[in-house]
Design a protein around this motif. Structure first.
Motif, mmCIF file in Angstrom:
data_model
loop_
_atom_site.group_PDB
_atom_site.id
_atom_site.type_symbol
_atom_site.label_atom_id
_atom_site.label_comp_id
_atom_site.label_asym_id
_atom_site.label_seq_id
_atom_site.Cartn_x
_atom_site.Cartn_y
_atom_site.Cartn_z
ATOM 1 N N CYS A 117 3.256 -5.780 4.013
ATOM 2 C CA CYS A 117 2.203 -4.749 4.018
ATOM 3 C C CYS A 117 0.953 -5.264 4.726
ATOM 4 O O CYS A 117 0.466 -6.349 4.435
ATOM 5 C CB CYS A 117 1.857 -4.353 2.582
ATOM 6 S SG CYS A 117 0.453 -3.216 2.499
ATOM 7 N N GLU A 118 0.437 -4.462 5.641
ATOM 8 C CA GLU A 118 -0.718 -4.946 6.406
ATOM 9 C C GLU A 118 -2.049 -4.425 5.877
ATOM 10 O O GLU A 118 -3.080 -4.598 6.517
ATOM 11 C CB GLU A 118 -0.550 -4.626 7.896
ATOM 12 C CG GLU A 118 -0.287 -3.175 8.207
ATOM 13 C CD GLU A 118 0.202 -2.975 9.644
ATOM 14 O OE1 GLU A 118 0.572 -1.855 9.990
ATOM 15 O OE2 GLU A 118 0.206 -3.941 10.428
ATOM 16 N N CYS B 88 0.815 -1.221 0.000
ATOM 17 C CA CYS B 88 0.000 0.000 0.000
ATOM 18 C C CYS B 88 0.843 1.262 0.000
ATOM 19 O O CYS B 88 0.391 2.324 -0.394
ATOM 20 C CB CYS B 88 -0.963 -0.004 1.193
ATOM 21 S SG CYS B 88 -0.170 0.443 2.775
ATOM 22 N N GLY B 89 2.087 1.148 0.502
ATOM 23 C CA GLY B 89 2.956 2.320 0.541
ATOM 24 C C GLY B 89 2.806 3.190 1.769
ATOM 25 O O GLY B 89 3.625 4.091 1.982
ATOM 26 N N ASN B 90 1.789 2.954 2.579
ATOM 27 C CA ASN B 90 1.507 3.871 3.690
ATOM 28 C C ASN B 90 1.592 3.248 5.078
ATOM 29 O O ASN B 90 1.698 3.966 6.066
ATOM 30 C CB ASN B 90 0.088 4.446 3.555
ATOM 31 C CG ASN B 90 -0.113 5.159 2.241
ATOM 32 O OD1 ASN B 90 0.801 5.816 1.744
ATOM 33 N ND2 ASN B 90 -1.288 5.013 1.652
ATOM 34 N N CYS B 91 1.521 1.941 5.182
ATOM 35 C CA CYS B 91 1.395 1.313 6.504
ATOM 36 C C CYS B 91 2.766 1.255 7.204
ATOM 37 O O CYS B 91 3.802 1.607 6.632
ATOM 38 C CB CYS B 91 0.805 -0.098 6.364
ATOM 39 S SG CYS B 91 1.938 -1.298 5.633
ATOM 40 N N CYS C 197 5.282 -0.842 5.109
ATOM 41 C CA CYS C 197 5.692 -0.191 3.859
ATOM 42 C C CYS C 197 6.639 0.967 4.140
ATOM 43 O O CYS C 197 7.618 1.171 3.430
ATOM 44 C CB CYS C 197 4.467 0.293 3.080
ATOM 45 S SG CYS C 197 3.557 -1.053 2.287
HETATM 46 ZN ZN LIG Z 1 1.477 -1.272 3.363
#
Ligand SMILES: [Zn+2]
Ligand SMILES: [Zn+2]
Length: 406
Positions: free
Chosen positions: A104-105, A90-93, A96
């Protein structure tokens, strides 16, 4: 569109299925120009991965051209040429942000299934069971890429698909396996399994400073590639006692690091091999781990065992006493592909490495089922099958590459 669909053990079929569509603002649709069959696809093909459903679209190593984008895909545009990493991030968790993209969760909507097996879930993965998200894979004409702003690398025009396709999985996987060994200059690394990931692990170990790499397999053509193209010394485990040979080759101490590039369907002749096959068939163990056992025994005291092969569940007769009493480090993980794509692309563009040397077979999408059979049975010295959606049938099995990888 056409896609290669899973129907059960040793049963895949190319069928007409609905085209993928944009579902979320960060989605992109990619028209696939090249896709590959992975050793880990064979675990699905052989029926060892639970939570597959009839009709699931397979494939997690692919690249192509962006043909449609959602409103929030960053600077990704229609017409961009991209390779897609197999772990969906996701790039945000938390993970990541730590660049542990395969953990990635947010990207596995079925995390609860994986939690039952492993306690916590990894990321979602294209074409790799419902336990890992149930995402349609890329052995198809088109694919939907979630979080597409994070999950791509742009490829300049003018570079062959086959030179960059393996940035999707096996090149970063071989590289991460070698990196995990923390190789100091001149050290000796042993690599079990001379399939494509094993070849890239050998290559990467040398790039990272290994003085010697010893490669172990039983197929002469794979050992030949490891020796002639990648520069490894080789052992055929059907001809020598691997433990004794490695000891003799390292002054009695054992290799500084061992890489398992085989995973859950390891092959072992003799009694213990038969034991594993029976236990696996009776569902008393999910994985056959002869390679992991041997690596733990062979590695020198204080050394590292790096596991790049896929394991799914419960393993039997693992000599954990060796881990404690030899003070070993074990490293593993699904590859954090997004972390490695850019630096490895730069090495490819500069001419330092050319991963296309592993390609032995090129087929149309219609020929995918034949590709699985050829790969599974090591027919025709098969190392890596590349599928080309849109290519005419019957042009597979082109001449083998003989270019050196570096
Ligand atoms: Zn993530
Ligand atoms: Zn793969």
């Amino acid at each position: 569109m056409k896609a290669n669909c899973w129907y059960g053990k040793r049963d895949v079929r190319v069928e007409d299925v609905p085209d993928p569509t944009i579902l979320n603002p960060r989605d992109a649709i990619v028209r696939i120009t090249s896709s590959a069959i992975c050793g880990s696809d064979l675990h699905l093909y052989n029926g060892f991965i639970p939570t597959m459903q009839a009709g699931d679209i397979m494939g997690h190593e692919f690249m192509g051209e962006v043909v449609e984008v959602g409103p929030r895909v960053g600077d990704l545009k229609v017409g961009d040429r991209v390779v897609i990493p197999f772990p969906i991030a996701c790039g945000n968790c938390f993970f990541c942000r730590e660049k542990l993209f395969s953990l990635c969760e947010n990207s596995n909507p079925n995390a609860w299934m994986a939690e039952k097996l492993w306690g916590h879930s990894p990321c979602g993965i294209f074409g790799y069971s419902h336990m890992l998200g149930g995402y349609a894979g890329g052995q198809a004409e088109y694919v939907r890429v979630p979080y597409a702003d994070v999950n791509h690398i742009k490829i300049p025009h003018g570079i062959d698909d086959e030179k960059v396709l393996f940035l999707s999985d096996i090149l970063p996987t071989g590289y991460m396996a070698a990196e995990a060994c923390n190789i100091r200059k001149g050290e000796t690394v042993a690599v079990w399994g001379c399939g494509p990931v094993g070849q890239f692990a050998i290559l990467s170990a040398f790039l990272l400073g290994a003085g010697r790499v010893i490669a172990i397999d039983r197929f002469p053509y794979r050992l030949r590639m490891a020796h002639e193209l990648c520069g490894a010394e080789v052992l055929n485990y059907e001809e020598v006692d691997v433990y004794e040979a490695l000891r003799a080759m390292t002054g009695g101490r054992g290799p500084d690091a061992c890489i398992d590039a085989v995973g859950m369907e390891g092959h072992l002749p003799g009694m213990l091999g038969a034991y594993d096959r029976v236990k696996q068939a009776l569902m008393m163990e999910t994985d056959r781990p002869p390679v992991l056992r041997q690596a733990l025994m062979c590695v020198r005291s204080g050394g590292t065992v790096s596991v790049a092969g896929v394991y799914g569940g419960l393993l039997d007769k693992i000599p954990f006493g060796a881990v404690v009493n030899k003070a070993l480090t074990i490293k593993s993980g699904q590859t954090h592909v997004q972390r490695y794509m850019q630096p490895l692309l730069e090495r490819i563009i500069s001419g330092e490495i050319d991963p296309s040397f592993v390609v032995t077979h090129r087929m149309s999408l219609d020929e995918t089922p034949q590709g699985y059979e050829t790969f599974l049975h090591n027919q025709d010295e098969c190392m890596k099958v590349v599928l080309r959606p849109g290519a005419p049938n019957g042009n597979g099995n082109l001449a083998r590459n003989i270019t050196a990888p570096y």
